[in-house]
Motif scaffolding. Structure first.
Motif, short mmCIF file in Angstrom:
data_model
loop_
_atom_site.label_atom_id
_atom_site.label_comp_id
_atom_site.label_asym_id
_atom_site.label_seq_id
_atom_site.Cartn_x
_atom_site.Cartn_y
_atom_site.Cartn_z
N PRO A 25 0.73 -1.22 -0.12
CA PRO A 25 -0.15 -0.04 0.12
C PRO A 25 0.89 1.42 -0.15
O PRO A 25 0.14 2.37 -0.17
CB PRO A 25 -0.78 -0.03 1.45
N PHE A 26 2.21 1.08 0.26
CA PHE A 26 3.09 2.52 0.25
C PHE A 26 3.59 2.38 -0.98
O PHE A 26 4.34 3.76 -1.16
CB PHE A 26 3.93 2.18 1.54
N ASP A 27 3.95 1.53 -1.65
CA ASP A 27 4.61 1.68 -3.03
C ASP A 27 4.07 0.75 -4.22
O ASP A 27 4.29 -0.31 -3.95
CB ASP A 27 6.13 1.16 -2.96
N PRO A 28 3.12 1.44 -4.83
CA PRO A 28 2.28 0.51 -5.94
C PRO A 28 3.36 -0.24 -6.90
O PRO A 28 3.08 -1.25 -7.45
CB PRO A 28 1.53 1.52 -6.78
N THR A 29 4.67 0.18 -7.03
CA THR A 29 5.72 -0.34 -7.95
C THR A 29 6.30 -1.54 -7.43
O THR A 29 6.95 -2.40 -8.19
CB THR A 29 6.36 0.41 -8.48
N ASN A 30 5.98 -1.74 -6.32
CA ASN A 30 6.77 -3.05 -5.50
C ASN A 30 5.95 -4.21 -5.83
O ASN A 30 4.58 -4.28 -5.37
CB ASN A 30 6.91 -2.63 -3.92
N GLN A 31 6.63 -5.17 -6.30
CA GLN A 31 5.81 -6.58 -6.63
C GLN A 31 5.76 -7.47 -5.45
O GLN A 31 5.25 -8.71 -5.44
CB GLN A 31 6.23 -7.17 -7.91
N LEU A 32 6.61 -7.22 -4.42
CA LEU A 32 6.77 -8.19 -3.12
C LEU A 32 6.28 -7.49 -1.98
O LEU A 32 5.40 -6.48 -2.04
CB LEU A 32 8.21 -8.57 -3.24
N VAL A 33 6.39 -8.19 -0.90
CA VAL A 33 5.90 -7.71 0.54
C VAL A 33 6.66 -6.37 0.86
O VAL A 33 7.72 -6.06 0.63
CB VAL A 33 6.25 -8.71 1.61
N PRO A 34 5.89 -5.35 1.44
CA PRO A 34 6.35 -4.32 1.81
C PRO A 34 7.58 -4.18 2.96
O PRO A 34 7.59 -5.10 3.87
CB PRO A 34 5.02 -3.56 2.57
N LYS A 35 8.50 -3.57 2.40
CA LYS A 35 9.57 -3.47 3.29
C LYS A 35 10.26 -2.54 3.80
O LYS A 35 11.13 -2.14 4.75
CB LYS A 35 10.86 -4.42 2.29
N ALA A 36 9.98 -1.13 3.00
CA ALA A 36 10.84 0.09 3.29
C ALA A 36 10.20 0.52 4.67
O ALA A 36 11.20 1.05 5.63
CB ALA A 36 10.46 1.27 2.44
N ARG A 37 9.25 -0.02 5.29
CA ARG A 37 8.65 0.70 6.84
C ARG A 37 8.74 -0.59 7.54
O ARG A 37 8.22 -0.49 8.80
CB ARG A 37 7.25 1.05 6.54
N GLU A 38 9.45 -1.75 7.37
CA GLU A 38 9.21 -2.74 8.18
C GLU A 38 10.33 -2.46 9.26
O GLU A 38 11.46 -2.14 9.14
CB GLU A 38 9.84 -4.03 7.45
N ALA A 39 9.73 -2.77 10.56
CA ALA A 39 10.65 -2.18 11.90
C ALA A 39 11.47 -3.39 12.14
O ALA A 39 11.23 -4.24 13.22
CB ALA A 39 9.49 -2.11 13.02
#
Length: 517
Positions: free
Chosen positions: A305-319
């Protein structure tokens, strides 16, 4: 039993006994994308009608395991030409599936087919990512973890789930997709053979993806271990275990530091947070994610939901602490980032919880420093810790627990919202009262099987009455001379327990009856 031929990537030739260095082994397997595929003779060069199924390199079939109806046990036999022919046919079938998809790229797709490639082509994490070793052997995409026969089975099942009638309930469709993703854990080229149960062993014996020098390949269409029907039954059993609630639940994808709930709405806040750089959660989740999104294209939860171009699991905000990764603004995800993210998540949990609500945080780290950081983040986030309980959540037979000091329990910290008008505590009162309370609590825990380091991780419960002035307060006055750690001469606190609860930094053997690692 003869000794093995591969150890720590150093291989010994079966014919001449020469040893190959790890660098040479990796180079050879990298040229074959891991070396799990059988290499057959070129059909254009064959001399007879069966030569195209002649193996000339790559993986070798070691044995075939069979079952006979009505007879117990399994039977083992050597592979035959027919077994290799089945592998060759799977390779041809996979090539046809890929060619068909390539020909449809850019077309109207009015048939509703998935725009994703049938075989996962998304990249694996970069070399050096915690827990990942397969990239050094040429497996650079998620699809490289599977043989042609495994790909055909998984691709076909994903298509069948995707093409289910619209009248099929969403819960059934999602349950079948979960069964498919679970099957992928038993249908890949790094699954070992379980000699006791005599079946393929699931790949995640620990939170990592190491290379496997030999692997087991089940039959997805059978009714045995490694089949789709067994995966469906296991998924159904899991669903039955959580079906005790009569109400419907709601799942939402969101950032824990920016919770979508309004203030003072939840009665329970429960979290099992990540532990620094212990596990690459998001990277490992991609293993299942790539198959789930092929079975359920367009599902609202299978996206970033934070990066529509990412084809995988969200990682940029992963704690997590992962200095090979970066935040959305380019900052390294170091220890400071992790602790700041945890503190903000705890503060958000306090915001959405009602004043009479209860929170629980699961933690299983072994170092005092990490515990100190966690508790500090909780207190700064507005929480009061009222108890802690060790609960046996880990299997003793898991690979991570073998010949190691891995914790067998997870500590569940119980906490409540701290009142806004909480006063300031006094360290002197805590030091005087705590040893007696802790000693009484240890005597209660030991008959229940909680000993050693685990008892040190659940000592907030006996101290809750004494520690509340300290934990609820915004500050405290430290004593000039800390007292001795004996309680009326009757008990001596284990050294690790004193360090954890009282902030002592003495050597672990000083005046102690037991140690805490």
């Amino acid at each position: 039993m003869p000794p093995g031929t591969v150890s720590r990537a150093r291989a010994t030739c079966l014919c001449c006994g020469a040893a190959l260095a790890p660098e040479r082994v990796r180079a050879q397997l990298a040229a074959q994308r891991g070396g799990a595929e059988v290499v057959f003779a070129d059909p254009s060069d064959r001399t007879d009608q069966t030569d195209h199924t002649r193996r000339i390199g790559g993986a070798r079939l070691l044995a075939v395991v069979t079952l006979r109806p009505g007879e117990p046990g399994r039977r083992y036999r050597l592979p035959t030409d027919r077994d290799y022919e089945a592998v060759w046919k799977a390779q041809q079938r996979l090539a046809a599936i890929v060619r068909r998809w390539d020909g449809s790229v850019g077309s109207d797709r009015s048939d509703g087919s998935s725009p994703l490639s049938p075989v996962p082509g998304e990249p694996l994490p970069p070399i050096g990512t915690l827990g990942f070793r397969v990239q050094r052997y040429g497996m650079l995409h998620w699809g490289d973890l599977f043989t042609a026969r495994q790909k055909v089975g998984l691709v076909t099942l994903a298509r069948l789930v995707r093409e289910l009638s619209p009248t099929v309930p969403p819960a059934v469709r999602e349950g079948l997709a979960l069964s498919l993703s679970k099957l992928s854990e038993l249908a890949n080229s790094i699954c070992a053979w379980e000699p006791i149960a005599e079946c393929p062993r699931h790949v995640f014996g620990r939170q990592a993806l190491p290379i496997a020098w030999d692997f087991a390949e089940g039959v997805p269409s059978a009714q045995a271990s490694g089949s789709f029907i067994v995966s469906v039954e296991n998924t159904n059993d899991g669903a039955q275990c959580v079906s005790f609630s009569s109400g419907a639940g709601q799942v939402q994808l969101a950032d824990a530091t920016e919770h979508p709930l309004p203030d003072d709405t939840a009665t329970v806040w429960f979290t099992d947070p990540p532990y620094y750089d212990t596990v690459p959660y998001a990277d490992l989740s991609d293993f299942f994610f790539v198959w789930l999104k092929r079975a359920l294209p367009g599902h609202p939860l299978l996206r970033d939901p934070f990066d529509p171009t990412n084809q995988l699991v969200p990682k940029a905000r992963e704690a997590v602490q992962n200095e090979r990764s970066a935040t959305e603004d380019g900052r390294p995800k170091d220890k400071a980032f992790y602790e700041d993210a945890m503190a903000r998540a705890f503060a958000e949990g306090r915001r959405v919880l009602r004043g009479d609500g209860v929170g629980s945080v699961v933690f299983a780290h072994k170092t005092t420093e990490d515990w100190e950081a966690l508790l500090s983040g909780m207190i700064k986030g507005g929480w009061t810790i009222t108890g802690s309980w060790p609960i046996a959540t880990e299997m003793a037979s898991r690979l991570r627990a073998r010949d190691s000091a891995a914790l067998a329990t997870s500590v569940h910290l119980v906490c409540r919202p701290r009142p806004d008008g909480a006063g300031i505590g006094d360290w002197d009162e805590v030091y005087r009262e705590l040893p007696v309370r802790v000693g009484d609590w240890i005597e209660r825990l030991q008959p229940e099987g909680v000993r050693g380091g685990r008892s040190g991780l659940c000592l907030y419960r006996p101290g809750d009455g004494n520690l509340q002035p300290l934990l609820q307060g915004r500050g405290c006055r430290r004593p000039r001379d800390p007292p001795q750690w004996r309680s009326n001469g009757k008990r001596t606190l284990p050294a690790g327990l004193s360090r954890l609860c009282l902030g002592d930094r003495r050597p672990s053997g000083a005046g102690a009856s037991a140690g805490h690692r």
